[in-house]
Design a protein around this motif. Structure first.
Motif, short mmCIF file in Angstrom:
data_model
loop_
_atom_site.label_atom_id
_atom_site.label_comp_id
_atom_site.label_asym_id
_atom_site.label_seq_id
_atom_site.Cartn_x
_atom_site.Cartn_y
_atom_site.Cartn_z
N UNK A 193 0.79 -1.22 0.00
CA UNK A 193 0.00 0.00 0.00
C UNK A 193 0.82 1.27 0.00
N UNK A 194 0.11 2.39 -0.09
CA UNK A 194 0.74 3.71 -0.13
C UNK A 194 0.12 4.60 0.92
N UNK A 195 0.85 5.65 1.27
CA UNK A 195 0.37 6.64 2.24
C UNK A 195 0.86 8.00 1.79
N UNK A 196 0.09 9.02 2.11
CA UNK A 196 0.51 10.38 1.81
C UNK A 196 -0.07 11.33 2.83
N UNK A 197 0.38 12.58 2.77
CA UNK A 197 -0.21 13.66 3.56
C UNK A 197 -0.65 14.73 2.59
N UNK A 228 1.58 18.34 12.03
CA UNK A 228 1.93 16.93 12.26
C UNK A 228 1.75 16.05 11.04
N UNK A 229 1.33 16.62 9.93
CA UNK A 229 0.91 15.79 8.78
C UNK A 229 2.05 14.90 8.27
N UNK A 230 3.22 15.46 8.08
CA UNK A 230 4.33 14.67 7.55
C UNK A 230 4.78 13.61 8.54
N UNK A 231 4.89 13.99 9.82
CA UNK A 231 5.36 13.05 10.83
C UNK A 231 4.43 11.84 10.94
#
Length: 319
Positions: free
Chosen positions: A67-71, A121-124
Motif C-alpha cells: 500500500x501507499x500513504x501520503x499527507x 503533524x501531517x508529515x510526521x
C-alpha cells in the motif's frame, strides 16, 4: 542535485494514458492573448492525478501490495486514492485539520483510509504509518515521480500552443511549477514560466529571493483562501525552480476572489481559489509580466459549494 528531465516527463506521459484527461486550452474572451488549461476537468478535479498516477504505476508489485500513504490537504489525497484504486493498491491519506470538508469526503469516497491531524503533524504521522505498516510514502510534491507526472501539463501546452510565450503556474509545494518548467523550457526555451502564489503564503517568493528555503508556519499560510497553496517548497522543488523558473508574482485575496468569479462565470468552469491564482496574475499584474501568448494553469476545481455559489453571483471586477 539531480533534476527531473524531459525524458522523465515523457515517460510519465506513457503511464497516464487511459487514466488522466488530456485537458484542452480554452481561449478567454476577455483577453485574446490568454488561454486557460483546466486541470479542474481531471476525474478527481485537479492536476494532482498526473503525478499520483505516475508514482503508483512505477511501484514494484511487492510494494503495491503493502500500500501507499501520503499527507495532503485534499487534492493530492484524492489523486492518490484514485490512482491506488485503479491499480488495486491500499491507500491511507493523512489530512490536516481545517481542510475543506468537500475534499475530505471525496478522499473517503474513493476508498482511502483517512487520518485527520494538526497541520504541523501531517508529515510526521504519514512517516509513522509508512514505517509501521510498510507502506510507500508518496508525498504531494517532494518526489521526482510526482514532478515528472505534473510536467506532462507542460508537454501538452507546447503541443497545443507551439508559439506560447508565457506559462503562469500556481505554486504551493512547487511540484507543479517544477514539472511544467522542466517540460516547457526544454521544448520552448524562449517561453517564460512564471510562478504565482498568494501574498498570504509567499514562502516560495522568499525562498527564491534568498536562494534557500524559507518556510512559513501554518499559522501564516492558513490565512489564504487558496488552501492548496499553503505548503512550503522542499529542497528538491526549490532546486528545480531556481534552475528553471523565470520569476514569481504574488496576488491578493481580493484578486484571487475576483479571478475565481471571472473563471466561473465566463469560462463556465468549476474553479477553486488555488486554481484561480494564475489567472489573477494575468488579470491584475499583466503590466509586470512578459508579453505575448499566455497560458494560465487552472490547477483544480475542488471547491466548497458555498465558495462556488459566491463566485457565481459576484459582480465582475475589471482587471
Amino acid at each position: 542535485m539531480d533534476l527531473v528531465t524531459l525524458d522523465d516527463v515523457r515517460l510519465a506521459a506513457k503511464d497516464l494514458a487511459g487514466v488522466t484527461v488530456r485537458t484542452p486550452l480554452l481561449p478567454c474572451r476577455w483577453d485574446d492573448q490568454l488561454w486557460v488549461k483546466p486541470e479542474s476537468l481531471q476525474p478527481v478535479g485537479s492536476f494532482k492525478l498526473r503525478g499520483a498516477t505516475h508514482a503508483v504505476a512505477r511501484l514494484e508489485p511487492a510494494l503495491r501490495a503493502r500500500g501507499v500513504v501520503t499527507h495532503s490537504s485534499g487534492n493530492h489525497g484524492q489523486a492518490l486514492a484514485y490512482a491506488a484504486r485503479v491499480h488495486g493498491v491500499p491507500c491511507t491519506v493523512v489530512i490536516p485539520e481545517g481542510a475543506p470538508a468537500v475534499k475530505v469526503d471525496r478522499v473517503r469516497a474513493l476508498g482511502a483510509e483517512i487520518r485527520l491531524v494538526p497541520p504541523a503533524d501531517r508529515l510526521a504521522v504519514a512517516e509513522e504509518i509508512a514505517a509501521e505498516q510498510g507502506r510507500t510514502l508518496i508525498p504531494p510534491f517532494d518526489d521526482r515521480r510526482i514532478i515528472a507526472g505534473q510536467g506532462t501539463i507542460g508537454l501538452e501546452v507546447v503541443e497545443d500552443l507551439p508559439d506560447v510565450d508565457v506559462v503562469l503556474v500556481p505554486v504551493g509545494g512547487g511540484g507543479l511549477a517544477s514539472g511544467i518548467a522542466t517540460a516547457v523550457k526544454a521544448l520552448r526555451p524562449t517561453a517564460k514560466v512564471i510562478g504565482v502564489e498568494p501574498e498570504l503564503a509567499a514562502d516560495a517568493r522568499d525562498s527564491l529571493t534568498a536562494g534557500e528555503l524559507r518556510v512559513w508556519e501554518p499559522a501564516r499560510t492558513y490565512r489564504t483562501s487558496a488552501d492548496g497553496l499553503r505548503t512550503s517548497l522542499s529542497e528538491l522543488t526549490l532546486a528545480h525552480l531556481l534552475a528553471r523558473l523565470d520569476g514569481i508574482v504574488t496576488v491578493t485575496e481580493d484578486e484571487i476572489t475576483a479571478a475565481t468569479a471571472r473563471l466561473v462565470q465566463q469560462t463556465r468552469l468549476v474553479v477553486e481559489p488555488s486554481g484561480a491564482v494564475a489567472a489573477a496574475a494575468r488579470m491584475f499584474h499583466a503590466a509586470g509580466l512578459p508579453a505575448g501568448r499566455t497560458v494560465a494553469v487552472v490547477s483544480g476545481g475542488n471547491v466548497d459549494p458555498a465558495v462556488l455559489a459566491a463566485a457565481a453571483t459576484r459582480p465582475d471586477v475589471e482587471g
